[in-house]
Design a protein around this motif. Structure first.
Motif, PDB file in Angstrom:
ATOM      1  N   PRO A  63       4.377  16.004  -7.113  1.00 25.15           N
ATOM      2  CA  PRO A  63       3.737  15.645  -5.844  1.00 25.15           C
ATOM      3  C   PRO A  63       2.703  16.692  -5.432  1.00 25.15           C
ATOM      4  CG  PRO A  63       5.891  16.587  -5.433  1.00 25.15           C
ATOM      5  CD  PRO A  63       5.744  16.488  -6.924  1.00 25.15           C
ATOM      6  N   LYS A  64       1.714  16.232  -4.692  1.00 23.57           N
ATOM      7  CA  LYS A  64       0.754  17.148  -4.073  1.00 23.57           C
ATOM      8  C   LYS A  64       1.379  17.748  -2.821  1.00 23.57           C
ATOM      9  CE  LYS A  64      -2.963  13.960  -4.693  1.00 23.57           C
ATOM     10  NZ  LYS A  64      -4.189  13.424  -4.086  1.00 23.57           N
ATOM     11  N   ILE A  65       0.855  18.874  -2.415  1.00 27.29           N
ATOM     12  CA  ILE A  65       1.270  19.502  -1.160  1.00 27.29           C
ATOM     13  C   ILE A  65       0.023  19.644  -0.307  1.00 27.29           C
ATOM     14  CG2 ILE A  65       2.273  21.554  -0.102  1.00 27.29           C
ATOM     15  CD1 ILE A  65       3.791  21.947  -2.765  1.00 27.29           C
ATOM     16  N   PRO A  66      -0.076  19.018   0.845  1.00 31.73           N
ATOM     17  CA  PRO A  66       0.952  18.196   1.471  1.00 31.73           C
ATOM     18  C   PRO A  66       1.192  16.915   0.669  1.00 31.73           C
ATOM     19  CG  PRO A  66      -1.094  17.994   2.690  1.00 31.73           C
ATOM     20  CD  PRO A  66      -1.322  19.031   1.629  1.00 31.73           C
ATOM     21  N   ARG A  67       2.310  16.274   0.938  1.00 32.06           N
ATOM     22  CA  ARG A  67       2.750  15.116   0.165  1.00 32.06           C
ATOM     23  C   ARG A  67       1.936  13.869   0.538  1.00 32.06           C
ATOM     24  NH1 ARG A  67       8.288  11.885   0.418  1.00 32.06           N
ATOM     25  NH2 ARG A  67       7.940  10.601  -1.420  1.00 32.06           N
ATOM     26  N   ASN A  68       0.730  13.812   0.002  1.00 26.16           N
ATOM     27  CA  ASN A  68      -0.121  12.646   0.242  1.00 26.16           C
ATOM     28  C   ASN A  68      -0.478  11.953  -1.073  1.00 26.16           C
ATOM     29  OD1 ASN A  68      -1.899  14.427  -0.903  1.00 26.16           O
ATOM     30  ND2 ASN A  68      -3.295  14.524   0.829  1.00 26.16           N
ATOM     31  N   GLY A  69       0.246  12.300  -2.130  1.00 26.18           N
ATOM     32  CA  GLY A  69       0.029  11.705  -3.436  1.00 26.18           C
ATOM     33  C   GLY A  69       0.643  12.571  -4.507  1.00 26.18           C
ATOM     34  N   THR A 111      -3.358   9.046  -4.773  1.00 32.40           N
ATOM     35  CA  THR A 111      -3.421   9.245  -3.331  1.00 32.40           C
ATOM     36  C   THR A 111      -2.721   8.076  -2.658  1.00 32.40           C
ATOM     37  OG1 THR A 111      -5.523  10.406  -3.549  1.00 32.40           O
ATOM     38  CG2 THR A 111      -4.944   9.598  -1.355  1.00 32.40           C
ATOM     39  N   TYR A 112      -1.688   8.393  -1.886  1.00 34.99           N
ATOM     40  CA  TYR A 112      -0.948   7.340  -1.203  1.00 34.99           C
ATOM     41  C   TYR A 112      -1.837   6.656  -0.179  1.00 34.99           C
ATOM     42  CZ  TYR A 112       3.117   9.787  -3.117  1.00 34.99           C
ATOM     43  OH  TYR A 112       4.022  10.398  -3.942  1.00 34.99           O
ATOM     44  N   LYS A 113      -1.678   5.335  -0.071  1.00 34.74           N
ATOM     45  CA  LYS A 113      -2.435   4.591   0.928  1.00 34.74           C
ATOM     46  C   LYS A 113      -1.524   3.878   1.915  1.00 34.74           C
ATOM     47  CE  LYS A 113      -3.442   0.796  -2.273  1.00 34.74           C
ATOM     48  NZ  LYS A 113      -4.532   0.001  -2.846  1.00 34.74           N
ATOM     49  N   VAL A 114      -0.252   4.256   1.886  1.00 39.38           N
ATOM     50  CA  VAL A 114       0.738   3.716   2.822  1.00 39.38           C
ATOM     51  C   VAL A 114       1.574   4.878   3.350  1.00 39.38           C
ATOM     52  CG1 VAL A 114       0.837   1.478   1.624  1.00 39.38           C
ATOM     53  CG2 VAL A 114       2.456   3.272   1.012  1.00 39.38           C
ATOM     54  N   ASN A 131       2.552  -2.237  -6.676  1.00 39.42           N
ATOM     55  CA  ASN A 131       2.889  -2.572  -5.291  1.00 39.42           C
ATOM     56  C   ASN A 131       1.880  -2.052  -4.264  1.00 39.42           C
ATOM     57  OD1 ASN A 131       5.642  -3.959  -5.494  1.00 39.42           O
ATOM     58  ND2 ASN A 131       5.862  -2.181  -6.815  1.00 39.42           N
ATOM     59  N   GLY A 132       0.734  -1.582  -4.730  1.00 38.30           N
ATOM     60  CA  GLY A 132      -0.330  -1.159  -3.819  1.00 38.30           C
ATOM     61  C   GLY A 132      -0.006   0.083  -3.012  1.00 38.30           C
ATOM     62  N   ILE A 133       0.799   0.976  -3.578  1.00 38.11           N
ATOM     63  CA  ILE A 133       1.234   2.185  -2.871  1.00 38.11           C
ATOM     64  C   ILE A 133       0.198   3.297  -2.947  1.00 38.11           C
ATOM     65  CG2 ILE A 133       3.018   3.996  -2.831  1.00 38.11           C
ATOM     66  CD1 ILE A 133       3.962   1.186  -1.880  1.00 38.11           C
ATOM     67  N   ALA A 134      -0.529   3.381  -4.071  1.00 41.07           N
ATOM     68  CA  ALA A 134      -1.434   4.509  -4.292  1.00 41.07           C
ATOM     69  C   ALA A 134      -2.750   4.042  -4.907  1.00 41.07           C
ATOM     70  CB  ALA A 134      -0.783   5.543  -5.210  1.00 41.07           C
ATOM     71  N   ASP A 135      -3.787   4.819  -4.635  1.00 41.04           N
ATOM     72  CA  ASP A 135      -5.052   4.708  -5.347  1.00 41.04           C
ATOM     73  C   ASP A 135      -5.041   5.752  -6.457  1.00 41.04           C
ATOM     74  OD1 ASP A 135      -6.285   2.655  -3.834  1.00 41.04           O
ATOM     75  OD2 ASP A 135      -6.908   4.109  -2.309  1.00 41.04           O
ATOM     76  N   TYR A 136      -5.778   5.500  -7.517  1.00 40.40           N
ATOM     77  CA  TYR A 136      -5.782   6.360  -8.691  1.00 40.40           C
ATOM     78  C   TYR A 136      -7.197   6.807  -9.028  1.00 40.40           C
ATOM     79  CZ  TYR A 136      -1.063   4.661  -9.402  1.00 40.40           C
ATOM     80  OH  TYR A 136       0.266   4.364  -9.228  1.00 40.40           O
ATOM     81  N   GLU A 137      -7.329   8.067  -9.381  1.00 45.11           N
ATOM     82  CA  GLU A 137      -8.561   8.612  -9.914  1.00 45.11           C
ATOM     83  C   GLU A 137      -8.212   9.244 -11.253  1.00 45.11           C
ATOM     84  OE1 GLU A 137     -11.961  11.932  -8.762  1.00 45.11           O
ATOM     85  OE2 GLU A 137      -9.996  12.037  -7.795  1.00 45.11           O
TER      86      GLU A 137
END
Length: 96
Positions: A40-46, A7-10, A71-77
């Motif tokens: 990519p997910k749709i919508p493009r949020n990760g 999941t993008y955080k930026v 680079n702190g772009i995404a969180d991961y599950e």
């Protein structure tokens, strides 16, 4: 089997700055046989990655090398599951 949910955080303009490096990272993981599918997910949020790595520690070790993580772009599950039923085309994924 693992589902890696990013999941993008930026904002997307920052994501796009690291996209080429992230794709190179994905290519390396495919070469190593660690990833089976990604996109990519749709919508493009990760994004989502399907991995057949042996255990959760290996998955997290691989994630540590992703430029999005560095680079702190995404969180991961990381979600582990056992594919007991599949279509014929994906029968190689089945685990008992």
């Amino acid at each position: 089997m693992f589902i890696i949910n990013l999941t993008y955080k930026v904002p997307l303009d920052q994501v796009d700055q690291y996209l080429e490096a992230h794709v190179q990272y994905l290519d390396e993981q495919y070469e190593l046989g660690n990833f089976l599918a990604s996109g990519p997910k749709i919508p493009r949020n990760g994004g989502v990655i399907l991995s057949n790595m042996g255990n959760r520690d290996k998955v997290w070790a691989a994630i540590a090398n992703d430029p999005f993580k560095i680079n702190g772009i995404a969180d991961y599950e990381v979600i582990e599951f056992i594919p007991r039923k599949t279509s014929e085309d994906l029968s190689f994924l089945q685990q008992s």
